[in-house]
Each structure stands twice: as C-alpha cells, then as structure tokens.
Write a protein that holds these residues in place. Structure first.
Motif, short mmCIF file in Angstrom:
data_model
loop_
_atom_site.label_atom_id
_atom_site.label_comp_id
_atom_site.label_asym_id
_atom_site.label_seq_id
_atom_site.Cartn_x
_atom_site.Cartn_y
_atom_site.Cartn_z
N LYS A 186 0.74 -1.26 0.06
CA LYS A 186 -0.07 0.08 -0.16
C LYS A 186 0.81 1.33 -0.12
CE LYS A 186 -4.08 -2.00 2.24
NZ LYS A 186 -4.97 -1.92 3.30
N ARG A 187 1.94 1.30 0.74
CA ARG A 187 2.67 2.44 0.84
C ARG A 187 3.69 2.65 -0.19
NH1 ARG A 187 6.77 1.04 5.80
NH2 ARG A 187 8.51 0.24 4.79
N THR A 188 4.10 1.71 -1.21
CA THR A 188 5.07 1.77 -2.00
C THR A 188 4.57 2.15 -3.55
OG1 THR A 188 5.11 -0.57 -2.41
CG2 THR A 188 7.04 0.30 -1.04
N ARG A 189 5.20 3.12 -4.21
CA ARG A 189 4.45 3.43 -5.32
C ARG A 189 4.91 2.75 -6.64
NH1 ARG A 189 4.56 10.41 -4.40
NH2 ARG A 189 3.22 10.33 -2.61
N THR A 190 6.02 2.28 -6.52
CA THR A 190 6.71 1.48 -7.71
C THR A 190 6.93 -0.04 -7.25
OG1 THR A 190 8.70 2.13 -7.21
CG2 THR A 190 7.79 3.64 -8.24
N ARG A 191 6.82 -0.94 -8.29
CA ARG A 191 7.47 -1.93 -8.06
C ARG A 191 8.65 -2.27 -7.37
NH1 ARG A 191 4.83 -6.21 -12.59
NH2 ARG A 191 4.32 -7.41 -10.73
N ALA A 192 9.71 -1.47 -7.93
CA ALA A 192 11.15 -1.53 -7.45
C ALA A 192 11.32 -1.33 -6.11
CB ALA A 192 11.86 -0.55 -8.58
N ALA A 193 10.46 -0.16 -5.75
CA ALA A 193 10.52 0.20 -4.04
C ALA A 193 9.93 -1.12 -3.29
CB ALA A 193 9.80 1.36 -3.96
N LEU A 194 9.09 -1.83 -4.01
CA LEU A 194 8.43 -2.78 -3.15
C LEU A 194 9.24 -4.03 -2.89
CD1 LEU A 194 5.75 -4.35 -2.09
CD2 LEU A 194 5.17 -4.94 -4.10
N GLU A 195 10.16 -4.26 -4.04
CA GLU A 195 11.15 -5.47 -4.06
C GLU A 195 11.92 -5.02 -2.63
OE1 GLU A 195 12.97 -5.97 -7.85
OE2 GLU A 195 10.96 -6.00 -8.85
N VAL A 196 12.64 -3.82 -2.74
CA VAL A 196 13.76 -3.28 -1.44
C VAL A 196 12.99 -3.65 -0.33
CG1 VAL A 196 15.00 -1.77 -0.71
CG2 VAL A 196 14.75 -2.18 -3.17
N ASP A 197 11.71 -3.31 -0.08
CA ASP A 197 11.23 -3.30 1.09
C ASP A 197 10.70 -4.59 1.27
OD1 ASP A 197 11.15 -0.44 1.37
OD2 ASP A 197 9.14 -0.10 0.87
N SER A 198 10.30 -5.59 0.65
CA SER A 198 10.12 -6.64 0.86
C SER A 198 11.08 -7.45 1.14
CB SER A 198 9.38 -7.48 -0.40
OG SER A 198 10.32 -7.65 -1.56
N ILE A 199 12.43 -7.48 0.67
CA ILE A 199 13.67 -7.90 0.99
C ILE A 199 13.97 -7.75 2.59
CG2 ILE A 199 16.12 -7.81 0.63
CD1 ILE A 199 15.64 -7.86 -2.27
N LEU A 200 13.73 -6.39 2.94
CA LEU A 200 13.92 -6.32 4.42
C LEU A 200 13.14 -6.80 5.25
CD1 LEU A 200 14.86 -2.48 3.97
CD2 LEU A 200 16.48 -4.22 4.20
N ALA A 201 11.94 -6.71 4.70
CA ALA A 201 10.79 -7.57 5.80
C ALA A 201 10.92 -8.90 5.74
CB ALA A 201 9.36 -7.02 5.08
N THR A 202 11.15 -9.56 4.44
CA THR A 202 11.34 -11.01 4.80
C THR A 202 12.60 -11.29 5.29
OG1 THR A 202 11.78 -11.27 2.26
CG2 THR A 202 9.79 -11.44 2.78
N PHE A 203 13.70 -10.65 5.17
CA PHE A 203 14.81 -10.88 5.96
C PHE A 203 14.83 -11.13 7.51
CE2 PHE A 203 19.39 -9.68 7.38
CZ PHE A 203 19.96 -10.82 6.95
N GLY A 204 13.78 -10.09 8.07
CA GLY A 204 13.62 -10.30 9.38
C GLY A 204 12.68 -11.78 9.83
N LEU A 205 11.77 -11.94 8.70
CA LEU A 205 10.92 -13.18 8.95
C LEU A 205 11.77 -14.25 8.88
CD1 LEU A 205 8.03 -14.13 9.06
CD2 LEU A 205 7.89 -13.97 6.88
N LEU A 206 12.81 -14.30 8.06
CA LEU A 206 13.72 -15.50 8.06
C LEU A 206 14.32 -15.69 9.45
CD1 LEU A 206 16.72 -15.93 5.34
CD2 LEU A 206 16.91 -16.15 7.76
N PHE A 207 14.76 -14.93 10.19
CA PHE A 207 15.27 -15.12 11.39
C PHE A 207 14.45 -15.45 12.46
CE2 PHE A 207 18.59 -12.37 9.51
CZ PHE A 207 19.69 -13.37 9.80
N ILE A 208 13.23 -14.93 12.38
CA ILE A 208 12.13 -15.40 13.37
C ILE A 208 11.62 -16.80 13.09
CG2 ILE A 208 9.52 -15.12 13.93
CD1 ILE A 208 9.78 -12.12 13.11
N VAL A 209 11.40 -17.43 11.82
CA VAL A 209 11.05 -18.64 11.49
C VAL A 209 12.14 -19.66 11.81
CG1 VAL A 209 10.28 -20.30 9.72
CG2 VAL A 209 9.46 -17.86 9.80
N GLN A 210 13.27 -19.09 11.61
CA GLN A 210 14.54 -20.02 11.78
C GLN A 210 14.84 -19.99 13.39
OE1 GLN A 210 18.95 -18.88 11.30
NE2 GLN A 210 18.29 -19.68 9.06
N GLY A 211 14.75 -19.08 13.97
CA GLY A 211 14.81 -18.93 15.41
C GLY A 211 13.83 -19.95 16.11
#
Length: 290
Positions: A87-112
C-alpha cells in the motif's frame, strides 16, 4: 553409471524445479522477494517428521494437511505483513527492496523458532526406502515417489496458470498490474493468492525432500539460493522456465558428481548459472525489457 546419474539428476532436478516454481510465483506476480522462502520449506519438512514419528501419519498423507495449512499461513503473512508494504510503495522496484528487508527479518523469526524447537541437529526418517530396479539401475522408492508427486504438483500448477480464468488473471498481473486493473482484475487478491500458492508449493517440496534428505533448522538459505538460481536461469516469473532450468541444473550436478568429483557440484551449479547468463542474460525463457 549413466542410468544412475540420469535418474538421480532427474529426481534432483524435479525437486529444484518444484521448489523454484513457488518462489517464481511469489516474485513474478506479487513482486515480493521472499528471503524466508527456504525456512518455510524446512518447516514443512519438520512437520512431516513430527507427523510420522509422533502420529504415525506418513508424509504422503501429511501433504493433505501441510500444504493447505501452508497456503493459509502464507496468505496471512501477505495479508498482515506485506500488504502494508504494498500500500505504501508507489513503484514495484521500491516494493522489491522493502520486501527483501521485511522477509529478511521473517527469515530469522522462523529460523529461530525452529532452532529453539529442534536445535541444530540433523533430522531424518526412514520411509519407503526399499530399492527399485529400473533399467539395471537401483533407485530408492521414496525418491521415485517424490519425483512423481513433484511432477504432479508442477504440471498441475502450470495447467492452472495456463488453462483457467484465475491463472490468466494471475499471469496478467505478473505482466502489467496497471493494465490488469483496467480490465477489472483485483490485483491485490491475485497477488495474495499467488504468494499463498507459492508458499504451498514450498511446503509440498519440503515434505517431499524430507523423505530422502537429512535436514536441520539452518538449511533454509540453501534452498532459497537454489531457487533463486533456477528462476534467474529460467527467466524471472516464467514457470515453464523454472521447470526446465531446475531439470538442467539437477542433471548437471548429478553427472559431475558421478563422473568427475562430488566436491565440484557447487562449482558446476554456478558454472551453469553463469554460462546461461552469458548466452541468455534474461534467462532461458525470459524476455528483454522494452
């Protein structure tokens, strides 16, 4: 040796293709680069292990439970974690960057969670490990079943995307979400369904892989990297490309391990990857941007 290497390569390639198809679906449609993808796959492998050792439910029956649960769980992840980013990103490129950061954190949660629950030990179980002779080659029955189910999943999802109205809508969103809105396609719904379906494919791959491979809580990154290599080789967002690239990579690794040295399989993986990019920078089935 040739027949052994061939069947081993096809089995391995089928697993690569199935695992990569899920990430292809998630990234190609929703433009979410899910770095926690491999962790969800390993989590499904642990679920299959628990169902067999605790409840005596075999992995093949466990697919009927694990895959739908994974679909719902991934839909919830998209709905409550990733939708605010969309909702907050205006371009698909920006969404890709934000999703990398968000799922990087999710990675450590699931792994932990998996590390706390299972520790760092390797797990495996014995299921249908009987030898089967095919063309003077002896293969384990569980590997053949895993290949068969991977083929069913892969072909089924390919037909769903290419032969149904829903699949056409999902492919339209992958090509151009703005144009898809103009023809009354609910882009967010299609993206959520694609992300959830990709997670379901990852779970199915995790269950099948657990039937013949050892696994631990830290192996998710390996599967994520393999999936990324396969989808880039096949062409980003192209499901058929993921199938072909997965089989190609599995065969290359198998023949190198059989005829040269098993220690060179990783080098072969990246060698084939670089060769494909040199010849076809957009992947085997990718198209150059206009």
């Amino acid at each position: 040796m040739f027949i052994d290497a061939l069947f081993s390569g096809v089995t391995l390639g089928g697993m690569y293709a199935l695992v990569a198809m899920g990430l292809t679906l998630q990234y190609g449609v929703s433009r979410i680069m899910n770095l926690a993808y491999g962790e969800f796959l390993v989590a499904a492998a642990f679920c299959a292990y628990l169902l067999l050792t605790g409840l005596r439910i075999t992995p093949l029956w466990g697919l009927l439970l694990i895959v739908p649960v994974a679909f719902v769980l991934n839909w919830l992840v998209y709905r409550f974690l990733l939708t605010p980013l969309v909702k907050r990103t205006r371009t698909r490129a920006a969404l890709e960057v934000d999703s990398i950061l968000a799922t990087f954190g999710l990675l450590f949660i699931v792994q932990g969670v998996m590390q706390v629950t299972f520790g760092g030990n390797y797990y495996s179980y014995s299921y249908l490990n009987e030898p089967v002779r095919i063309l003077d080659s002896v293969l384990a029955l569980n590997r053949l079943l895993a290949l068969g189910f991977a083929a069913v999943f892969g072909i089924g999802f390919y037909l769903l995307l290419t032969r149904t109205r829903l699949g056409t809508a999902i492919r339209a969103v992958a090509v151009d979400p703005v144009a898809a809105r103009l023809v009354a396609i609910d882009v967010r719904r299609a993206s959520a369904l694609a992300f959830a379906a990709g997670g379901a494919l990852a779970a199915g791959g995790g269950v099948l892989v657990s039937m013949f491979l050892t696994f631990n809580a830290n192996m998710g990154v390996i599967f994520t990297m393999k999936a990324l290599i396969v989808i880039i080789m096949g062409g980003v967002g192209n499901v058929l490309g993921a199938l072909v690239a997965g089989l190609l990579l599995g065969l290359a690794e198998s023949f190198i391990a059989t005829y040269v040295d098993p220690g060179l399989t990783i080098a072969m993986t990246y060698g084939v990857f670089l060769l494909v990019l040199l010849v076809r920078p957009t992947g085997l089935f990718g198209r150059a941007a206009r």
